[in-house]
Design a protein around this motif. Structure first.
Motif: not given
Length: 1003
Positions: A906-915
């Motif tokens: 029920g949740q959308s994608f989340v992102y991790e910053l690799l920069f």
């Protein structure tokens, strides 16, 4: 095949007794109801009557097979023949119609008698085919109407020259090719050129004009298509080289009229000039023609070719060949755009008008100049010849008139009848067309003609105007095309009714008006097509202002200052780069520019602002281009100019041509066309460069082939820039804005004049061998050329501040160190950006993400590896649209700057910053020569602190590592971009949160 008129088909359907025809096939018909007849169907095996014939309507219907129709449909179905063959059988009442042989699915035996003998020799076969065509001519209304329209329907001409019409019915009389005799005769006809390899008649739908020698042998056949042709081909000949002389009897005369085509020669013949023959189109003057004229000792030839460019060229080419064997040549001058037949049909009577143009033929040389063509035939009435001679003698008296009236028109008018119109004063025979504003007025005694709208005609082939005739208090007003006989006739009838003038008088007036308008039209179009000055003349004051600008010590700063004065804020590097790129149009290898930004960011405004500094005559701008359009722009229309296209997407189909034009400096294409005879030929189109190309685009990913050929400029989309633009927009509404607008026009005028003073001088760079540039990737081969061109452009812009040097006879100006320093400043931002693996807007989002997460980590005391974010977070922080965020996040994900995590059910994608933020996002071009210390910072320098991998300390390397671990990291703890990670990426799990990771997601 010519279309059979509907009236003829209707006549056949009603005149042939269908019931009698059906009974002749052995089908017994009995009374069925009050109006119908019924019998057993010949097309099915049923034993009950189901074949119904309605005599009152002459129709049939087979209820068992579901078919029916007219008598034509019955013949087609029963005898197994085509529609055309069925029509021919009914039209000729062929006896085979009334034979009962049982229905056949498809007949392979012709029911029409063959008009040729299968065992005849070739020439006899030719004659039989031509005789059949001649017999078919009168059966085809379209062909008859065509000959009548062109004034060639004359029984004597038809019989003498055996003119016919090929309506494709010849094949209906021949056995099919699946039979032995059918295959043999069709093969012979194909060898003779009557049939093609496809099995179709070669001259189908054409009037046929055979070329027969004195011995009766067919040497050539000319076919003229009747009606409109989608292929555009109207002229046909037998396969192979041209042969024979049309109307060989003309060679008995010492004087010959030579035309372009058979129809033009037949026009002369039909109007009393039996000494006429023709060549085979503008390229059809053969050695056989020349040898025939030599053998028969022809003394004089009148070249009566079409009055167009092709005809004039042919006359200029053929006259010397004829003169070389001692033949005196004359050029017959028809009105512009006319040929002999068109002239004869327009100027009546034709025998008089043709005689007149021959009498006024222009002497082209050789022999003794004669007074005109001699009477070679008795077919022209002597009274008409005397009349023509009389009027021809009066023609020199009109030489002093402003608008002379050709003799042909006067002959036609006088021959139309002796009435009150012929008693007009002679002054009215030499009318004066007066210009009144944009209108033209012609006064002929009490009659006044006003012409309006002549300027709208842009071609010599159209003369459509609004014409008003005023006679006393009466008038008539109408719109007509003078080159359409129906329009002229309609005007004459209506005007005569409205003004009570005689139609002959109005017709004569229109002839004079036509010739006067033609002369005005020709002069106007000729003046419009003459070469205009490349740029407007500058006054001494304007030239002084332009030179003062070009001699300004800080010229580049002055240019930026003028941009600001014109209301273009910020974008310093972009404005200067675009300006210099436009100046590079003077070089042999100009720069190319593409402005990249999101929609509504101002890319078009930037391009328009830069182009406004360039003279209009040196730039070409389009909104879009088709795939082939560049090849047909004209040979020199783009040379040393700017080609601006508003949207790169609008030039997508022309991208290949744009790339070639940029790389090769020219375009060449071979295209198929048609010659004057309708035959296919290859034509070559050439477009010369060099040309400076200026594009804009909203695309995130630009075609690599286009990208490495162009300097990429990115519009500043920061909030500060937006605020500055808003301030300027508000200022434009004030009095200061009005003053700025006036000042802008003055500044632009100075810069345009300055651009006109720049000359395409050679530029020599004495520091060239000391310059350095990155060489760690192949694309820098083109970037290096851009860098060198940028230096040359800056030097070229300063040409009025440099001495003009000369060495070994070559003049040039030299590059100075200040030029290289200026180029380096631009190259750091423009070329440095081109080496970035991320598009500029994607790089901008990456920096904003780092700022967003750094602030959140400080506030919530989180480490970056567990501070995840969603697209909604990004939209809220940046203010970007959903489309922008989605597009650039996808790009960052593909380039492994961010790592996506599935947020769970029920949740959308989340992102991790690799920069990690080591790169501050500022473009930097490493490896350029520092002119202040004359030391290099390139990777080739031993003391450089830059690693041997060629990457900048401020930019991630373009090299992708090959030892990437399963979790996306490299063994040394760095990602594929050479940037440190805080920790290895967590293992992904489908449908649940990553194990061992604490997510922190802002709702």
């Amino acid at each position: 095949m010519g279309r059979i008129p509907e009236t003829e088909l209707d006549s056949l359907k009603s005149s042939v007794d269908l019931a009698a025809l059906v009974r002749s096939k052995g089908i017994e018909l009995k009374k069925h109801g009050s109006k119908d007849l019924a019998g057993l169907s010949p097309f099915t095996e049923e034993k009950t009557p189901s074949f119904i014939v309605t005599p009152g309507k002459n129709l049939w219907h087979c209820m068992s097979s579901g078919q029916g129709g007219s008598v034509i449909d019955f013949v087609m179905k029963y005898d197994g023949v085509s529609f055309r063959e069925a029509v021919e059988l009914l039209r000729t009442k062929n006896p085979s119609l009334y034979r009962s042989a049982g229905p056949v699915r498809k007949s392979t035996v012709p029911k029409l008698p063959p008009p040729i003998e299968f065992d005849a020799d070739d020439q006899t076969l030719f004659g039989q085919v031509l005789a059949y065509y001649a017999g078919r001519l009168k059966e085809n209304k379209a062909a008859v109407d065509y000959l009548k329209k062109r004034g060639l329907w004359e029984e004597e001409a038809l019989a003498t020259f055996r003119i016919g019409y090929a309506d494709r019915t010849l094949g209906l009389t021949l056995p099919h090719k699946n039979r032995k005799d059918g295959a043999e005769i069709r093969t012979r006809l194909q060898r003779l050129g009557i049939y093609r390899e496809s099995g179709h008649e070669h001259f189908n739908g054409s009037l046929v004009f055979p070329v027969i020698d004195p011995d009766g042998n067919v040497r050539e056949i000319y076919g003229r298509k009747v009606g409109s042709q989608k292929s555009g081909i109207y002229h046909l000949y037998l396969p192979g080289p041209h042969a024979g002389i049309w109307n060989p009897d003309c060679l008995k005369s010492p004087e010959i009229i030579l035309t372009e085509s058979v129809i033009d020669a037949l026009t002369f013949w039909a109007n009393g000039f039996c000494n006429a023959t023709c060549i085979w189109g503008t390229e059809g003057f053969t050695d056989e023609h020349l040898e025939a004229f030599r053998q028969h000792k022809t003394q004089r030839i009148y070249l009566a070719y079409d009055r167009d460019k092709a005809g004039d060229r042919a006359a200029e080419r053929d006259a010397p060949r004829l003169q070389s064997i001692g033949i005196e040549c004359f050029g017959v001058k028809f009105p512009a755009g006319h040929d002999a037949n068109e002239y004869a049909t327009k100027v009546k009577p034709a025998e008089i008008s043709l005689k007149t143009v021959l009498s006024g033929a222009e002497w082209l040389g050789r022999g003794r100049k004669s007074s005109g063509i001699k009477d070679q035939t008795t077919r022209v009435p002597s009274s008409s010849i005397l009349l023509a001679a009389k009027l021809a003698a009066e023609e020199p008296a009109l030489a002093g008139d402003e608008i002379p009236t050709p003799v042909g028109t006067k002959l036609a008018a006088e021959a139309e009848g002796q009435n009150d119109a012929t008693k007009e004063k002679k002054a009215s025979d030499s009318p004066c067309l007066k210009a009144v504003g944009e209108d033209y007025v012609l006064e002929l005694g009490p009659r006044a003609y006003r012409v309006r709208g002549l300027q709208k005609n842009g071609s010599l082939e159209v003369l459509k105007v609004n014409l008003r005739l005023v006679h006393g208090e009466l008038f008539h007003l109408d719109t007509l095309d003078f080159y359409r006989s129906k329009d002229r006739e309609a005007f004459v009838r209506a005007a005569a009714s409205e003004t009570t003038l005689e139609p002959d008088l109005i017709k004569r007036d229109l002839g004079k008006l036509l010739l006067a308008l033609e002369q005005v039209q020709e002069e106007r179009i000729r003046a419009a097509t003459e070469s205009q000055p490349s740029h407007p003349e500058m006054s001494e004051e304007e030239q002084a202002e332009a030179l003062e600008l070009l001699k300004c010590p800080d010229l580049l700063e002055r240019i930026l200052s003028d941009f600001e004065s014109c209301g273009i804020v910020g974008e310093s590097t972009n404005k200067l780069t675009g300006y210099l790129a436009c100046v590079s149009r003077k070089l042999d290898r100009p720069l190319a520019v593409i402005v990249q930004s999101t929609s509504a960011a101002g890319k078009s405004t930037l391009m328009e602002s830069i182009l406004a500094f360039i003279p209009e005559e040196e730039r070409v701008k389009y909104s879009a281009m088709t795939g082939q359009s560049l090849y047909y722009l004209g040979e020199t229309n783009l040379k040393n100019k700017i080609l601006a296209i508003v949207e790169e997407e609008g030039a997508e189909k022309a991208s290949y041509a744009l790339k070639l034009l940029q790389s090769e400096g020219e375009l060449t294409i071979a295209s198929t066309g048609k010659d004057d005879q309708g035959r296919m030929k290859t034509e070559e189109y050439h477009v010369e460069g060099p040309v400076m190309i200026f594009l804009t685009t909203t695309a995130v990913d630009i075609d690599e082939e286009l990208l490495n050929r162009c300097l990429v400029l990115t519009v500043d989309e920061s909030r500060e820039q937006t605020k500055a633009i808003h301030d300027l927009q508000r200022e434009a509404e004030t009095f200061e804005g009005l003053k700025r607008k006036v000042e802008r026009e003055r500044i632009l005028a100075v810069h345009r004049n300055a651009q006109r003073l720049l000359k395409p001088l050679p530029v020599v760079n004495p520091f060239a061998k000391k310059l350095t540039f990155l060489s760690d990737r192949t694309r820098t081969r083109r970037d290096h050329v851009k860098y060198l061109t940028l230096i040359r452009t800056i030097a070229l812009l300063h040409q009025h501040q440099r001495p003009l040097k000369e060495r070994d006879g070559l003049q040039y100006i030299e590059v100075e160190t200040s030029d290289i320093e200026a180029a380096n400043r631009i190259a750091h931002e423009v070329l440095g950006r081109s080496l970035d693996e991320l598009p500029p807007q994607t790089r901008r989002l990456l920096i904003l993400l780092r700022e967003m997460l750094d602030g959140r980590c400080r506030e919530e005391e989180l480490t970056p590896d567990v501070c995840l974010f969603s697209r909604r977070d990004v939209r809220r922080f940046t203010g970007w649209t959903e489309f922008q965020v989605r597009t650039h996040l996808t790009k960052l994900q593909d380039m492994e700057y961010i790592l996506p995590h599935y947020g769970g059910r029920g949740q959308s994608f989340v992102y991790e910053l690799l920069f990690n933020g080591e790169d501050d996002g500022r473009p930097q071009m490493c490896g350029l020569l520092d002119m202040t210390t004359t030391k290099t910072s390139s990777i080739e320098s031993g003391g450089s602190s830059i690693e041997r991998n060629g990457s900048s300390p401020q930019r991630a390397s373009n090299e992708q590592g090959s030892s990437i671990g399963r979790n996306g990291s490299q063994p040394n703890g760095k990602g594929p971009s050479g940037l440190n990670y805080h920790q290895p990426a967590p293992k992904r799990t489908r449908g649940r949160k990553p194990q061992g990771v604490v997510t922190h997601v802002t709702p």
